[in-house]
Design an enzyme around this catalytic site. Structure first.
Site, short mmCIF file in Angstrom:
data_model
loop_
_atom_site.label_atom_id
_atom_site.label_comp_id
_atom_site.label_asym_id
_atom_site.label_seq_id
_atom_site.Cartn_x
_atom_site.Cartn_y
_atom_site.Cartn_z
N THR A 134 0.83 -1.11 -0.07
CA THR A 134 0.17 0.09 0.04
C THR A 134 0.83 1.38 0.07
OG1 THR A 134 -1.41 -1.20 1.67
CG2 THR A 134 -2.07 0.99 1.15
N ALA A 232 -10.04 2.96 3.82
CA ALA A 232 -10.78 4.08 4.66
C ALA A 232 -12.26 3.80 4.58
CB ALA A 232 -10.58 5.42 3.69
N CYS A 283 -3.33 -2.35 8.09
CA CYS A 283 -3.46 -1.27 6.89
C CYS A 283 -4.38 -0.11 7.44
CB CYS A 283 -4.51 -2.19 5.88
SG CYS A 283 -3.39 -3.07 4.80
C1 UDX Z 1 -8.02 -4.72 5.39
C2 UDX Z 1 -8.85 -5.03 4.20
O1 UDX Z 1 -10.14 -5.65 4.51
C3 UDX Z 1 -8.22 -5.53 2.93
O2 UDX Z 1 -8.91 -5.39 1.87
C4 UDX Z 1 -6.78 -5.03 2.62
O3 UDX Z 1 -6.16 -5.52 1.81
C5 UDX Z 1 -5.97 -4.78 4.13
O4 UDX Z 1 -6.93 -4.23 5.23
P1 UDX Z 1 -7.44 -6.76 7.09
O5 UDX Z 1 -6.72 -5.51 7.95
O6 UDX Z 1 -6.52 -7.93 7.16
O7 UDX Z 1 -7.76 -6.18 5.78
O8 UDX Z 1 -8.26 -7.28 8.10
P2 UDX Z 1 -10.14 -6.73 7.98
O9 UDX Z 1 -11.00 -8.13 7.97
O10 UDX Z 1 -10.37 -5.70 7.12
O11 UDX Z 1 -10.24 -6.21 9.53
C6 UDX Z 1 -9.63 -5.06 10.10
C7 UDX Z 1 -10.20 -4.87 11.47
O12 UDX Z 1 -11.40 -4.42 11.37
C8 UDX Z 1 -9.74 -5.91 12.40
O13 UDX Z 1 -9.45 -5.55 13.64
C9 UDX Z 1 -11.18 -6.41 12.60
O14 UDX Z 1 -11.54 -7.14 13.93
C10 UDX Z 1 -12.01 -5.14 12.60
N1 UDX Z 1 -13.39 -5.22 12.07
C11 UDX Z 1 -13.74 -5.53 11.01
C12 UDX Z 1 -14.42 -4.87 12.94
O15 UDX Z 1 -14.04 -4.46 14.37
N2 UDX Z 1 -15.74 -5.04 12.68
C13 UDX Z 1 -16.25 -5.55 11.35
O16 UDX Z 1 -17.35 -5.46 11.12
C14 UDX Z 1 -15.01 -5.83 10.60
#
Ligand code: UDX
Ligand code: ADP
Length: 470
Positions: A134, A232, A283
């Site tokens: 990224t 974002a 990310c």
């Molecule tokens: C994210 C993006 O989804 C992905 O497309 C990008 O390439 C990298 O960043 P990632 O960080 O691996 O992926 O996981 P993600 O499933 O997006 O969750 C991120 C955070 O948000 C986690 O801590 C998760 O627990 C939290 N989350 C997610 C919530 O608290 N509630 C939700 O409804 C969804």
């Protein structure tokens, strides 16, 4: 240039490793070499025992076992891989800067720049260089300048570089299915004949397993900005529902019911509405800070403030959770054992970057609590590194207040409270009666992920706090 026989990827991390494993698996005639300067990491990728791969992802071991040694190789010989490859992916880390201009906000492009310089030095034939990490918008431009203006004069002029942006959308814990069944693949490149040829070469690699309609091609800057924007928007949904969770607690509404009700509106959709102790991961925060920094640099202060609020809300949610633990435990946790179930930033990964658990633990240790952690996949040393990284106190003091155990029942024994920080499925199947019986009373349970059956837990005798429920 069209006939691609060799690909390499610089950086064997959470992005480079799984992505290249799937590309190799689906393109058996192309040799894929993943290189890294970290010899220990490469050794782990080459370990006979697939349980020792450096990252944990469901399905990864199967893919690696099919392709490794056939057309998938892991190596520390970076120069050799660059020289032999027609396509070079750059998948090194781009952490938030911890120094100088843009400190705490901008992405640190040090590792990217080093890679570009190395490619420029080593390349003797035309290369397609693909940004996978990224990156802030317009990084491709910087890479291009470095590639075209460094390197030995003897062959610099004869070597052509095409820079493509191919951002990664995989989420950890579901990386392999996200790659195998990607919603879309985005490839940005120059809109010149050479640029289009390079784009097509990369399209062909993905077309080995994905329908053509899902492979989008754009100009470089749209591609770069789309990645930041996607993250974002996703993070914003989590902060939005978390903001509502606080309102629910104050009013008696139930955040899960609200999420379900709004998610059934097809314009809103049901995903990413799970209230939590706060988002983590490598990310979301980094990309939003990056977006904010770019907007500020361009003088767009309203745009910057708008997105910064997503981070402010997320920090607030973590602080609020820790404060709730302290206030519920009669305003003192000093000397009390608090069990943490989970340390990873989400389930099904051993990654802990920006995990809410780290910040909640830090706040509780400030209050002199004794935190005892169990996580099914995170290594002990990783947890100490994480807490030490915050630099709040000495390593010795952290060790005194943070204990890590390999058994959940041991973590919870004699604890005053349990906090659930990661939504690991196995937590639901524990013998909660046994856990309750072995705790100090009153036994408090803080479900930071809303995964446990609240009614059942209350029935056992726990005093339960769930996010977004009064
Ligand atoms: C994210 C993006 O989804 C992905 O497309 C990008 O390439 C990298 O960043 P990632 O960080 O691996 O992926 O996981 P993600 O499933 O997006 O969750 C991120 C955070 O948000 C986690 O801590 C998760 O627990 C939290 N989350 C997610 C919530 O608290 N509630 C939700 O409804 C969804
Ligand atoms: P990501 O989540 O983006 O994949 P990681 O930190 O997991 O990030 O992986 C990035 C990898 O890139 C690390 O293993 C690091 O050693 C490697 N790396 C960084 N700079 C270089 C470089 N110049 N040459 C080779 N590997 C590098």
């Amino acid at each position: 240039m069209k006939d691609i026989k060799n690909i390499c990827c610089i950086g064997a991390g959470y992005v480079g490793g799984p992505t290249m494993a799937v590309i190799a698996d689906k393109n058996p005639t192309i040799k894929v070499t993943v290189v890294d300067i970290n010899a220990e990491r490469i050794a782990a990728w080459n370990d006979e025992n697939l349980d020792n791969l450096p990252i944990y992802e469901p399905g990864l071991a199967e893919v690696v076992s099919r392709a490794r040694g056939r057309n998938l190789f892991f190596s520390t010989e970076v120069d050799k891989a660059i020289e032999q490859s027609e396509i070079i992916f750059i998948s090194v880390n781009t952490p938030t800067k911890t120094y100088g201009k843009g400190k705490g906000m901008a992405a640190d492009l040090k590792y990217i720049e080093l890679c570009a310089r190395q490619i420029a030095e080593v390349a003797k034939t035309d290369k397609i260089v693909v940004e996978k990490s990224t990156l802030p918008v317009r990084t491709a431009e910087a890479i291009k300048t470095i590639l075209n203006q460094t390197g030995p004069d003897s062959y610099r002029d004869g070597v052509n570089f095409q820079i493509l942006s191919n951002p990664e959308f995989l989420a950890e814990g579901t990386a392999i299915t996200d790659l195998q069944e990607a919603d879309r693949v985005l490839i940005g490149g120059d809109q010149t004949p050479e640029g289009k040829e390079a784009i097509q070469a990369l399209v062909d690699i993905y077309a080995a397993w994905l329908p053509k309609e899902r492979i989008l091609t754009t100009n470089v800057w749209s591609s770069e900005l789309s990645k930041l924007t996607a993250n974002a928007f996703l993070a914003q949904r989590v902060s939005s529902i978390n903001a509502i969770s606080e309102l629910c607690e104050a009013t008696g509404a139930d955040v899960n019911e609200v999420a379900k009700a709004i998610g059934m509106d097809s314009r809103i959709g049901p995903k990413f509405l799970q209230a939590s102790v706060g988002f983590g991961g490598s990310c979301f925060q980094k990309d939003i800070l990056n977006l904010v920094y770019i907007a500020k640099s361009l003088g767009l202060s309203k745009v910057a403030d708008y997105w910064e609020q997503v981070i402010i809300m997320n920090d607030h949610q973590k602080i609020r959770f820790a404060s709730k633990i302290v206030s519920t435990l009669f305003n003192t946790v000093s000397g009390k054992k608090i069990a943490f179930l989970g340390w990873a930033f989400k389930k099904d990964t051993n990654d802990t970057r920006e995990s809410a658990a780290i910040y909640v633990a830090d706040q509780l240790i400030d209050e002199q609590a004794n935190v005892c952690v169990f996580d099914p996949k995170v290594k002990i040393q990783k947890m100490y590194d994480d807490i030490n990284y915050l630099d709040s106190r000495t390593d010795q003091l952290n060790k005194r207040h943070l204990q890590v155990v390999s058994n959940p029942y041991e973590a919870c024994k004699d604890a005053h409270a349990i906090a659930i920080l990661t939504e690991w499925d196995e937590f639901k199947d524990y013998d909660w009666q046994r856990i309750y019986d072995q705790m100090k009373k009153p036994a408090f349970l803080f479900d930071g992920r809303n995964i446990l059956d609240r009614k059942k837990m209350k029935g056992i005798g726990f005093e339960v706090y769930s996010i977004g429920k009064a």
